[in-house]
Motif scaffolding. Sequence first.
Motif, PDB file in Angstrom:
ATOM      1  N   SER A   3       0.800  -1.258  -0.080  1.00 35.51           N
ATOM      2  CA  SER A   3       0.054   0.058  -0.169  1.00 35.51           C
ATOM      3  C   SER A   3       0.832   1.452   0.198  1.00 35.51           C
ATOM      4  O   SER A   3       2.012   1.340   0.418  1.00 35.51           O
ATOM      5  CB  SER A   3      -0.949   0.041   1.130  1.00 35.51           C
ATOM      6  OG  SER A   3      -0.154  -0.117   2.370  1.00 35.51           O
ATOM      7  N   VAL A   4       0.424   2.528  -0.262  1.00 33.90           N
ATOM      8  CA  VAL A   4       1.062   3.487  -0.487  1.00 33.90           C
ATOM      9  C   VAL A   4      -0.039   4.607   0.128  1.00 33.90           C
ATOM     10  O   VAL A   4      -1.236   4.631   0.122  1.00 33.90           O
ATOM     11  CB  VAL A   4       1.121   4.096  -1.774  1.00 33.90           C
ATOM     12  CG1 VAL A   4       1.681   5.714  -1.854  1.00 33.90           C
ATOM     13  CG2 VAL A   4       2.082   3.290  -2.435  1.00 33.90           C
ATOM     14  N   SER A   5       0.599   5.156   1.382  1.00 33.30           N
ATOM     15  CA  SER A   5      -0.107   6.401   2.099  1.00 33.30           C
ATOM     16  C   SER A   5       0.203   7.682   2.171  1.00 33.30           C
ATOM     17  O   SER A   5       1.249   7.787   2.192  1.00 33.30           O
ATOM     18  CB  SER A   5      -0.239   5.893   3.771  1.00 33.30           C
ATOM     19  OG  SER A   5      -0.657   4.414   3.812  1.00 33.30           O
ATOM     20  N   GLN A   6      -0.838   8.525   1.794  1.00 30.14           N
ATOM     21  CA  GLN A   6      -0.921   9.963   1.788  1.00 30.14           C
ATOM     22  C   GLN A   6      -1.709  10.324   2.855  1.00 30.14           C
ATOM     23  O   GLN A   6      -2.973  10.678   2.610  1.00 30.14           O
ATOM     24  CB  GLN A   6      -1.039  10.357   0.337  1.00 30.14           C
ATOM     25  CG  GLN A   6       0.056  10.119  -0.628  1.00 30.14           C
ATOM     26  CD  GLN A   6      -0.600  10.752  -1.918  1.00 30.14           C
ATOM     27  OE1 GLN A   6      -0.814  10.125  -2.977  1.00 30.14           O
ATOM     28  NE2 GLN A   6      -0.319  11.904  -2.086  1.00 30.14           N
ATOM     29  N   CYS A  23       4.514  10.716   2.073  1.00 27.28           N
ATOM     30  CA  CYS A  23       4.130   9.700   1.155  1.00 27.28           C
ATOM     31  C   CYS A  23       4.935   8.586   1.919  1.00 27.28           C
ATOM     32  O   CYS A  23       6.229   8.585   2.159  1.00 27.28           O
ATOM     33  CB  CYS A  23       4.590   9.751  -0.180  1.00 27.28           C
ATOM     34  SG  CYS A  23       4.389   8.069  -1.093  1.00 27.28           S
ATOM     35  N   TYR A  25       5.057   4.234   2.192  1.00 25.78           N
ATOM     36  CA  TYR A  25       4.670   2.833   1.344  1.00 25.78           C
ATOM     37  C   TYR A  25       5.201   1.564   2.465  1.00 25.78           C
ATOM     38  O   TYR A  25       5.914   1.661   3.199  1.00 25.78           O
ATOM     39  CB  TYR A  25       5.287   2.577   0.068  1.00 25.78           C
ATOM     40  CG  TYR A  25       7.084   2.605   0.280  1.00 25.78           C
ATOM     41  CD1 TYR A  25       7.752   3.845   0.452  1.00 25.78           C
ATOM     42  CD2 TYR A  25       7.568   1.476   0.363  1.00 25.78           C
ATOM     43  CE1 TYR A  25       8.895   3.808   0.339  1.00 25.78           C
ATOM     44  CE2 TYR A  25       9.044   1.486   0.343  1.00 25.78           C
ATOM     45  CZ  TYR A  25       9.831   2.600   0.590  1.00 25.78           C
ATOM     46  OH  TYR A  25      10.984   2.595   0.634  1.00 25.78           O
ATOM     47  N   CYS A  91       1.332  10.111  -4.909  1.00 25.45           N
ATOM     48  CA  CYS A  91       2.508   9.247  -4.830  1.00 25.45           C
ATOM     49  C   CYS A  91       2.173   7.967  -5.311  1.00 25.45           C
ATOM     50  O   CYS A  91       1.076   7.452  -5.231  1.00 25.45           O
ATOM     51  CB  CYS A  91       2.961   9.428  -3.399  1.00 25.45           C
ATOM     52  SG  CYS A  91       4.320   8.190  -2.758  1.00 25.45           S
ATOM     53  N   GLY A 103      -1.293   6.253  -4.175  1.00 24.39           N
ATOM     54  CA  GLY A 103      -1.692   6.880  -2.608  1.00 24.39           C
ATOM     55  C   GLY A 103      -3.176   7.301  -3.282  1.00 24.39           C
ATOM     56  O   GLY A 103      -3.401   7.597  -4.483  1.00 24.39           O
ATOM     57  N   THR A 104      -3.948   7.865  -2.200  1.00 25.92           N
ATOM     58  CA  THR A 104      -5.105   8.496  -2.446  1.00 25.92           C
ATOM     59  C   THR A 104      -5.122   9.867  -2.751  1.00 25.92           C
ATOM     60  O   THR A 104      -6.213  10.443  -3.177  1.00 25.92           O
ATOM     61  CB  THR A 104      -6.003   8.246  -1.029  1.00 25.92           C
ATOM     62  OG1 THR A 104      -5.153   9.092  -0.168  1.00 25.92           O
ATOM     63  CG2 THR A 104      -6.177   6.888  -0.847  1.00 25.92           C
TER      64      THR A 104
END
Lengths: 112, 114
Positions: A3-6, A23, A25, A91, A103-104
């Motif tokens: 997953s990728v988090s913003q 960002c 991950y 990202c 990411g979102t």
Amino acid sequence: AQSVSQHNHHVILSEAASLELGCNYSYGGTVNLFWYVQYPGQHLQLLLKYFSGDPLVKGIKGFEAEFIKSKFSFNLRKPSVQWSDTAEYFCAVNKNTDKLIFGTGTRLQVFP
Amino acid sequence: SQTIHQWPATLVQPVGSPLSLECTVEGTSNPNLYWYRQAAGRGLQLLFYSVGIGQISSEVPQNLSASRPQDRQFILSSKKLLLSDSGFYLCAWSVGGGAKDTQYFGPGTRLTVL
């Protein structure tokens, strides 16, 4: 799952303020890292990318991003934002495959 | 130079109706082609990708299908739309076949299913 988090969903700044968009991950090992930007009314386009080497990457329009492996982060920065930087920033990360995980997104609004 | 086209730009369709979104790329040969969906607050989700004519890989089980009848044409379809199919659909292309390749995105199609 990877997953990728913003974490910043919406950022509001005045012109000349400094910017940092986070960002993070969840991949292990070697990764390829990207920041894409979508200006109002325009196509999503590449801002910068990192594969290897110097962890501080310079992109277009004065943007830069720093890869910190120990923190699994690839934060985007700009020392002084302009009204024209108003956009949505994404990202994205992948490994040895073409599949990008995005990411979102973070919506940046810059006021003059 | 390379360009990518998507149409229509916006579409409003009733539940249960069929769907066909088209993407074409100009100025390059044998591109990799991608369909993404961007839903509010969820980022971009890869739906399908194709490395050549007739070669389609599906990433997410869903109500949609994709086809690549020509080298630079990629079509996203559905036989019966669901409410959950609403979203912003983006087509993208890349060349080279590697994970480091930049993807170039089209203008997108905003689909609303009522």
